[in-house]
Structure formats: C-alpha cells, structure tokens
Scaffold this motif. Structure first.
Motif, PDB file in Angstrom:
ATOM      1  N   VAL A 121     -12.023  30.132 -20.816  1.00 18.68           N
ATOM      2  CA  VAL A 121     -11.000  29.591 -19.618  1.00 18.68           C
ATOM      3  C   VAL A 121     -11.074  30.434 -18.569  1.00 18.68           C
ATOM      4  CG1 VAL A 121      -9.462  27.965 -18.331  1.00 18.68           C
ATOM      5  CG2 VAL A 121     -10.089  27.615 -21.163  1.00 18.68           C
ATOM      6  N   SER A 122     -11.879  29.594 -17.416  1.00 18.76           N
ATOM      7  CA  SER A 122     -11.618  31.109 -16.914  1.00 18.76           C
ATOM      8  C   SER A 122     -10.339  31.732 -15.819  1.00 18.76           C
ATOM      9  CB  SER A 122     -12.102  30.518 -15.552  1.00 18.76           C
ATOM     10  OG  SER A 122     -11.736  29.857 -14.472  1.00 18.76           O
TER      11      SER A 122
ATOM     12  N   LYS B  58      -7.124  29.355 -15.622  1.00 17.10           N
ATOM     13  CA  LYS B  58      -6.041  29.621 -17.046  1.00 17.10           C
ATOM     14  C   LYS B  58      -4.103  29.932 -15.346  1.00 17.10           C
ATOM     15  CE  LYS B  58      -7.797  32.686 -19.971  1.00 17.10           C
ATOM     16  NZ  LYS B  58      -8.240  34.146 -20.175  1.00 17.10           N
ATOM     17  N   LEU B  59      -4.586  30.708 -14.536  1.00 18.02           N
ATOM     18  CA  LEU B  59      -3.758  30.934 -13.341  1.00 18.02           C
ATOM     19  C   LEU B  59      -3.481  29.083 -12.729  1.00 18.02           C
ATOM     20  CD1 LEU B  59      -4.354  33.072 -11.275  1.00 18.02           C
ATOM     21  CD2 LEU B  59      -2.350  33.532 -12.358  1.00 18.02           C
ATOM     22  N   LEU B  60      -4.004  28.227 -13.130  1.00 20.13           N
ATOM     23  CA  LEU B  60      -3.878  26.671 -12.568  1.00 20.13           C
ATOM     24  C   LEU B  60      -3.190  26.290 -13.096  1.00 20.13           C
ATOM     25  CD1 LEU B  60      -4.448  24.945  -9.596  1.00 20.13           C
ATOM     26  CD2 LEU B  60      -6.088  23.972 -11.180  1.00 20.13           C
TER      27      LEU B  60
ATOM     28  N   GLU C 280     -15.884  21.254 -21.270  1.00 21.20           N
ATOM     29  CA  GLU C 280     -15.853  22.006 -23.072  1.00 21.20           C
ATOM     30  C   GLU C 280     -16.664  21.456 -23.984  1.00 21.20           C
ATOM     31  OE1 GLU C 280     -13.411  24.365 -25.680  1.00 21.20           O
ATOM     32  OE2 GLU C 280     -13.289  22.645 -26.869  1.00 21.20           O
ATOM     33  N   ALA C 281     -16.144  19.795 -24.144  1.00 23.76           N
ATOM     34  CA  ALA C 281     -17.825  18.928 -24.575  1.00 23.76           C
ATOM     35  C   ALA C 281     -18.893  18.477 -24.305  1.00 23.76           C
ATOM     36  CB  ALA C 281     -16.573  17.345 -24.740  1.00 23.76           C
ATOM     37  N   GLY C 282     -18.749  18.641 -23.137  1.00 23.07           N
ATOM     38  CA  GLY C 282     -19.617  18.705 -22.439  1.00 23.07           C
ATOM     39  C   GLY C 282     -20.602  17.706 -21.660  1.00 23.07           C
TER      40      GLY C 282
END
Length: 87
Positions: free
Chosen positions: A20-21, A25-27, A85-87
């Motif tokens: 996760v960027s 993560k911050l959000l 993530e699932a695409g």
C-alpha cells in the motif's frame, strides 16, 4: 454501516498482500484515528520528525468529521484497496 463493519475493515487491511502506498497508508490512518479518537487532540510534532508530522497533518485534516462518517470513509477506502488488490 457501523462498528462491526469497521472492525472487519480493520482486520481486512492487515490481510492485504500487495504493498500500500505511503499516501494510502496516511489516508487510512487518518480516518482510523478520526473514527476511534475523534478530532486530533495532540500537539503537532516538530517539522523535523517527518513521519510523525505527516501522520499528524493527515489526521488533523479530518477535524470536525464525525466518528461515524470517518468509519464510513475508512470502510470504503479499505474496500477500494481490496478491489485493487483483486485486480
């Protein structure tokens, strides 16, 4: 949506497999803190502590948001991360 869905989302985010960027993560962190503690109630850390300052800024931007609204946004964001993530 309520407390049960929020707790499920909290568990689900720990199960994500893809990275996760930092921005995501911050959000997620900011909505989690708002949902669990309400408005930011700690003094701003020094600007030299970049990580702590970024977290504080993210949380503080949600000032005035209700805990329920923060839970809803948190749940929606986690669902979005799971779909990506699932695409």
């Amino acid at each position: 949506m309520g407390q049960v869905e929020f707790e499920l989302a909290c568990a689900a985010i720990k199960e994500l497999k893809r990275p996760v960027s930092d921005q995501e993560k911050l959000l997620v962190y900011s909505y989690y803190k708002q949902a669990t503690q309400g408005d930011c109630n700690i003094p701003a850390p020094p600007a030299t502590d970049i990580k702590a300052k970024a977290k504080w800024d993210a949380w503080n931007q949600n000032k005035g948001m209700t805990k329920m609204d923060a839970m809803r946004v948190y749940i929606a964001k986690v669902e979005d991360l799971k779909k990506n993530e699932a695409g």
